[in-house]
Each structure stands twice: as C-alpha cells, then as structure tokens.
Scaffold this motif. Sequence first.
Motif, mmCIF file in Angstrom:
data_model
loop_
_atom_site.group_PDB
_atom_site.id
_atom_site.type_symbol
_atom_site.label_atom_id
_atom_site.label_comp_id
_atom_site.label_asym_id
_atom_site.label_seq_id
_atom_site.Cartn_x
_atom_site.Cartn_y
_atom_site.Cartn_z
ATOM 1 N N LEU A 376 0.825 -1.203 0.000
ATOM 2 C CA LEU A 376 0.000 0.000 0.000
ATOM 3 C C LEU A 376 0.864 1.260 0.000
ATOM 4 N N LEU A 377 1.901 1.264 0.821
ATOM 5 C CA LEU A 377 2.798 2.421 0.887
ATOM 6 C C LEU A 377 3.499 2.642 -0.440
ATOM 7 N N GLU A 378 3.871 1.549 -1.108
ATOM 8 C CA GLU A 378 4.524 1.677 -2.420
ATOM 9 C C GLU A 378 3.597 2.329 -3.438
ATOM 10 N N LYS A 379 2.294 2.137 -3.265
ATOM 11 C CA LYS A 379 1.308 2.756 -4.153
ATOM 12 C C LYS A 379 0.826 4.104 -3.609
ATOM 13 N N ARG A 380 1.462 4.550 -2.529
ATOM 14 C CA ARG A 380 1.130 5.823 -1.896
ATOM 15 C C ARG A 380 -0.321 5.855 -1.425
ATOM 16 N N VAL A 381 -0.747 4.739 -0.870
ATOM 17 C CA VAL A 381 -2.080 4.621 -0.294
ATOM 18 C C VAL A 381 -1.944 4.525 1.219
ATOM 19 N N ASP A 382 -2.628 5.385 1.931
ATOM 20 C CA ASP A 382 -2.623 5.380 3.397
ATOM 21 C C ASP A 382 -3.722 4.432 3.877
ATOM 22 N N GLY A 383 -3.333 3.239 4.336
ATOM 23 C CA GLY A 383 -4.300 2.243 4.770
ATOM 24 C C GLY A 383 -5.167 2.717 5.917
ATOM 25 N N ASP A 384 -4.570 3.412 6.879
ATOM 26 C CA ASP A 384 -5.337 3.919 8.019
ATOM 27 C C ASP A 384 -6.387 4.929 7.561
ATOM 28 N N ALA A 385 -6.014 5.793 6.623
ATOM 29 C CA ALA A 385 -6.952 6.799 6.125
ATOM 30 C C ALA A 385 -8.096 6.144 5.360
ATOM 31 N N ARG A 386 -7.770 5.129 4.555
ATOM 32 C CA ARG A 386 -8.827 4.427 3.802
ATOM 33 C C ARG A 386 -9.770 3.691 4.760
ATOM 34 N N LEU A 387 -9.219 3.154 5.842
ATOM 35 C CA LEU A 387 -10.052 2.477 6.836
ATOM 36 C C LEU A 387 -10.973 3.486 7.522
#
Length: 421
Positions: A376-387
Amino acid sequence: MMITSPRLFLTSLYEAAIEAANPFKRMKALLPRPLAGGRVIVIGAGKGVAQMAQSLENHWDGPLTGLVVTPYGYECDTDRIEVISAAHPVPDSAGLKAAERIKAFVSNLSSNDTVIALICGGGSALLPAPPAGFALADEIALNEELLASGAPISAMNAVRKRFSTIKGGRLAALTKARVISFVVSDIPGDDPSLVSSGPTIPDLSTRDDAKEIIARYRLKLPAPILRFIGSNASGAPSPADPIFARHSHHVVSSSRIALEAAASLAWASGVTTVILSDCMEGEARDVGLVHAAMAREIALHDTPFVKPCLLLSGGETTVTLRERGGKGGRNGEFALSLAMAIDGLDVHLLAADTDGIDGSGDNAGAFADGTSVKRLLEKRVDGDARLLANDSYAAFSAIGDLYVCGPTNVNVNDFRAILVR
C-alpha cells in the motif's frame, strides 16, 4: 506441510465452503408430497432463490407453479416458476410489485394446497411491503438508516418486521394453505424467523424490542414511521396462532455447514484448523483486530496453536459509516483492519461474503497478508486513512488484492480464513 501458494489454498477453501452450502442437497430429502386434490405453489425471495427454484423444478415430478424474487444479476432460467428481479440492498418499485403479487397469490389458496417457500438472505429488501398509509419511499428511508447504523442483521430485521405487511410471518398468515419453508440462513445463530425478516415464520419479538433497538443505535427515522412502530398497528402474528399449526420449516444451509467443509479440506492438507465461531458479530474493523491478535500470537509464540494453522470464522459483522463516499463492504473493512495489524508476519487472509458480493461492489471480499501495508505504501495509499473513510475497496484495488468471483448463488454470510505459516 508448507502451503506454497496461500492464495490458491484460501481460494480452494472458499470454493469448498460454497459447494457444501448448496441448499438443495438437503432440500431434496425434505420435499413434501402434495395433498390430495391440492396444488403446489412456490414462492420465495433472496440472493440464491432463483437457483433454489431451478433445482426444485429439476427434482419435482408433478405440477408446479409460482414466483420468486431475486436481485438484478442473480437470475437463472426456470420453466414453471417465474423469476422476478428487484433491487438490493435498497428496495425499488419492482420489489414492491412482486411483494403484492406474492401476497395475492397465496391469499387465494385453499387448505388442500401446499406452499413451498424458498427463503434466503436478501429477502428483506426484495419484498418491500409498507403498511397502509405509507409508501415505498418510507420503507427505503427505514432501510437506508438501518444499513448505515452498524446494527447487526438480527436487530435490523427486528425493526423491519414492525413496518411491513409481509414480514414477521404475515405472508404465511394470509393463506389457508399448508406452508413449508426451506431456509438458507445468513443469520448468526441460524434463527429461521430472522432470515429475510421471516415472511413465513413468526417470532416473539415485540414493538418494545424494536423501539429499544431504534434507541440503542440512534436511528434517525421520520416521526410517522416512529409512531407506527410504537403503535398496536405494528403488531405481528404470534407463533402460537392456530393458523401456523400446519406449517413447518427447515434450515437447509448455514455458515456452520460451509465452515466445516473448509475445515475438512484444510485438515486433509495437513493444516491444523480451528473454527472460532460461525456466528461472529460486531464492528468489522474491531473483529478484524481480534482475529489479528490471535494470528500474531500463533505467528510469534506458537500458542494457543502451533504453525501451520488455519483460523476459520463466519457470521455477519457490521460497518458503521463514518463518511459518505467510501466504497467497500464489511469483509473489505475486516481485511484492511487485520492487514494493518499483521504487518511483516507470515499471515494470509481471505475474507469474503459467501454470496459473492461484498457491500455494493463487484468483489466478494479481499485478500490480505503481512506484505499488504508495504505494498500500500509503495502505491502511496494510506491504509489507516482508507479504513477511517470506509474505503477498503480503493485500498485493495490499488494493490490487486480484491477477490472477485461473481455471484455464487449461496448466501450463508461471511467466510474468513486466516492461514499462519
């Protein structure tokens, strides 16, 4: 033994669970004989009801007619039983018309006739039938508020029953015919009167129960709906009513059956397997954290079970919407919550709805593992924010971890399999 491809292994478990949960394997032995001189009529509603109707046709020798309601995209070919499509999870006018037709259908039957009712999850939305003086828009408003509330399915259906002319056993009370219900349970605990809000099976819940649920989950309902639910007019027939004396029902498929099939396959593969529960409820992200804690304990300390180990669970979690606009169902939310808590561990998950659709997306659920956070970090996606935004779909889509299988024609709730290598 070492599982070299966790995703293939987890997928095979899901497929075994779906195959075992096919309800007609048990229905076939329970089919009734027609009463002398009577007709046999089939009615029903749910995500897998068209396939149940098709199977019934294939195994029924005598005359047969009827109609069932299924969501758009869940249809299949039938010869004698009409299949009607309607909206799910929010009702529409097609469902309203279908409900009226079914009510009229059974109202004209005699005591020599037999009604075979095919009931599976999803029927609550597919059979909207608001009380006199109310419109479809009122039932839609109630349904949307319930779906966003985070209330478990049993609580939602207890409220729905108070605002209907078909739920809570009311449909069966309309007919003089013998009624035999075949139920595919998507309810934790498998209470048949709660599946699809029990159109043919009454229960003992009261309007006070509904009022307590409305208060507990802070449901913001229009004043006319609240007044009706709290009035005597919302009363449903009692199971002790003599009209139900000739009726019977059978639970022909459930989450337990599906999980036991998956467990058998895992054991045969040499993996220690534990069914934690087939009736888990609660907020999806919180249940995900609990499962993650168990997986971490096994991964790091070989306790309470030794690796390799598989944890299975079923039931139906809920998602309380915190923001509008996010996409993803309860299984995606569960998977994302768990993924954030198992970072770096050799733990692998498949969380999917057994009906093949998680929420309103095209996916059944999602895969997650100890590399999910890194990817997720490699795709610049914040997992906590999406949750936080209830947007698990976007997170798992970014890393190619959505599980898409299409409608399965089975609906026995969530399937969660966690492999600790």
